[in-house]
Design an enzyme around this catalytic site. Structure first.
Site, short mmCIF file in Angstrom:
data_model
loop_
_atom_site.label_atom_id
_atom_site.label_comp_id
_atom_site.label_asym_id
_atom_site.label_seq_id
_atom_site.Cartn_x
_atom_site.Cartn_y
_atom_site.Cartn_z
N ASP A 102 6.43 -4.00 -0.90
CA ASP A 102 6.55 -3.31 -2.19
C ASP A 102 6.67 -1.79 -1.96
O ASP A 102 6.82 -1.05 -2.92
CB ASP A 102 5.31 -3.61 -3.05
N GLU A 150 11.38 6.26 -0.86
CA GLU A 150 11.27 5.78 -2.24
C GLU A 150 11.68 6.88 -3.19
O GLU A 150 11.23 8.02 -3.01
CB GLU A 150 9.83 5.37 -2.55
N ALA A 176 0.85 -1.21 0.00
CA ALA A 176 0.00 0.00 0.00
C ALA A 176 0.88 1.25 0.00
O ALA A 176 1.15 1.83 -1.07
CB ALA A 176 -0.94 -0.03 1.19
N ARG A 177 1.36 1.64 1.17
CA ARG A 177 2.25 2.80 1.27
C ARG A 177 3.26 2.57 2.39
O ARG A 177 2.92 2.05 3.45
CB ARG A 177 1.46 4.08 1.58
N HIS A 182 8.10 -0.94 -5.49
CA HIS A 182 6.81 -0.25 -5.71
C HIS A 182 6.29 -0.49 -7.14
O HIS A 182 6.16 0.44 -7.93
CB HIS A 182 6.94 1.26 -5.44
N ILE A 183 6.02 -1.77 -7.43
CA ILE A 183 5.57 -2.12 -8.79
C ILE A 183 4.20 -2.81 -8.77
O ILE A 183 3.88 -3.57 -9.68
CB ILE A 183 6.61 -3.00 -9.52
N GLY A 184 3.42 -2.53 -7.74
CA GLY A 184 2.12 -3.20 -7.59
C GLY A 184 1.24 -3.09 -8.83
O GLY A 184 0.57 -4.03 -9.22
N SER A 185 1.24 -1.92 -9.46
CA SER A 185 0.35 -1.72 -10.62
C SER A 185 1.09 -1.82 -11.95
O SER A 185 0.54 -1.48 -13.00
CB SER A 185 -0.34 -0.36 -10.50
C1 DGY Z 1 -0.92 4.09 -6.94
O1 DGY Z 1 -1.66 4.12 -7.93
O2 DGY Z 1 -1.19 4.74 -5.93
C2 DGY Z 1 0.30 3.27 -7.01
O3 DGY Z 1 0.99 3.28 -5.82
C3 DGY Z 1 1.20 3.71 -8.15
O4 DGY Z 1 1.36 5.06 -8.13
#
Ligand code: DGY
Length: 322
Positions: free
Chosen positions: A265, A270, A240-241, A288-291
């Site tokens: 992630d 970052e 998430a964050r 940070h590659i979730g999406s």
């Molecule tokens: C989001 O959409 O918040 C993802 O972390 C990618 O920026």
């Protein structure tokens, strides 16, 4: 106002399909070198556009928002998270802000599950061992991990991503528990067990995964005290964050064995991450590659452009957050 008179500033290099569509419909300022702009550059650049299409890497603090050009009417984020935007400051300036919900839920949930499985089954350690050329024996005690079957997964925030994670978890025979600001309807819960407090969720969570936004209320939500409430040997996941987590507390929990492993992630720092976390074998980490899938990058870009199209077409953008 017609689209072809409007200038859209796309602050990062986006998918080809997104940039092509933007260039078809607007005057567009691109960033082919994909440099991350400073506060000063964001302010200066705002003088040359009617709309900004940024990512979460651009920091729209109160100070930046105060100095954006009056010409800018909408900031259409290419992200679902908007913690990089001071929404109150945008409201005060009368600049609309939108995000890209829904379209990244599947990709992010998929990656969450990858973190969960890789942390539980020690994939990082195993991969490093084979890759190093030092794998010289096999035995039944080699890299024994944890299995998901019949385990309890605690989800913090049963929103869009949390709901898809819950669905994936059922496929792995996990029992889903959750804590959210309010109990969801039974068709959303699909059997997930609601907890009225975070503490109550933590106490049962053999696996815990964060899916809430970063807000003043949730920043640092995973403190030393909260980690201590988890069952011994729990597995912690965060896609998430980073600022939801006290990383020192996380490191202590990983070192003491309170946590068996973590899959991360997101980090407080970052890009870069946390070198102390990087020293721990029981952490599986991604940048940070979730999406970050082909499908989702296009969908995010298109969703941001849909919001801009609606705005300049005098319609209500679907994803207004300020
Ligand atoms: C989001 O959409 O918040 C993802 O972390 C990618 O920026």
């Amino acid at each position: 106002m017609t689209n072809d008179k409007m200038t859209v500033w796309i602050t990062r290099k986006l998918s080809r399909a997104t940039e092509d569509r933007a260039e078809r419909d607007y005057k567009v300022i691109l960033n082919p070198e994909d440099r991350v702009y400073s506060a000063r550059e964001l302010i200066e650049g705002s003088r040359h556009c009617d709309a900004i299409l940024p990512c979460h890497s651009e920091k729209f603090t109160r100070e930046v928002v105060a100095k954006l050009s009056d010409r800018v009417k909408i900031v259409a984020n290419h992200s679902v998270g908007v913690d990089h935007c001071d929404l109150d400051a945008f409201e005060e300036r009368g600049i609309m802000v939108t995000n890209t919900p829904d379209v990244l839920s599947d990709a992010t949930a998929e990656l969450t599950f990858m973190l969960l499985l890789c942390a539980a089954r020690r994939a990082g350690e195993g991969e490093r061992l084979v890759r190093s050329g030092n794998w010289d024996s096999w035995g039944p005690n080699l890299m024994v991990g944890k299995q998901t079957t019949n385990k309890r997964l605690g989800i913090v925030g049963l929103g869009r991503v949390g709901q898809v994670v819950a669905k994936r978890a059922r496929g792995f025979d996990m029992e889903v528990h959750y804590f959210s600001t309010s109990q969801k309807s039974s068709n959303i819960e699909e059997g997930a067990i609601f907890h009225e407090s975070l503490d109550s969720l933590l106490e049962v969570s053999q696996f815990l995964s964060l899916h809430c936004p970063s807000t003043p209320q949730t920043k640092g939500i995973m403190s030393a005290e909260k980690f201590s409430k988890l069952p011994d040997g729990a597995i912690f996941i965060n896609a998430a964050r980073g600022d939801l987590v006290d990383e020192e507390a996380l490191i202590s929990a990983l070192k003491s064995g309170k946590l068996a492993a973590a899959g991360l992630d997101c980090f407080r720092q970052e890009p870069g991450g946390n070198p102390e976390l990087a020293e721990l074998e029981n952490v599986f980490m991604l940048p940070h590659i979730g999406s970050a899938t082909v499908e989702t990058r296009d969908a995010m870009g298109f969703r941001a452009l849909d919001n801009i199209d609606a705005f300049f077409g005098n319609k209500k953008p679907g994803d207004r957050v300020a």
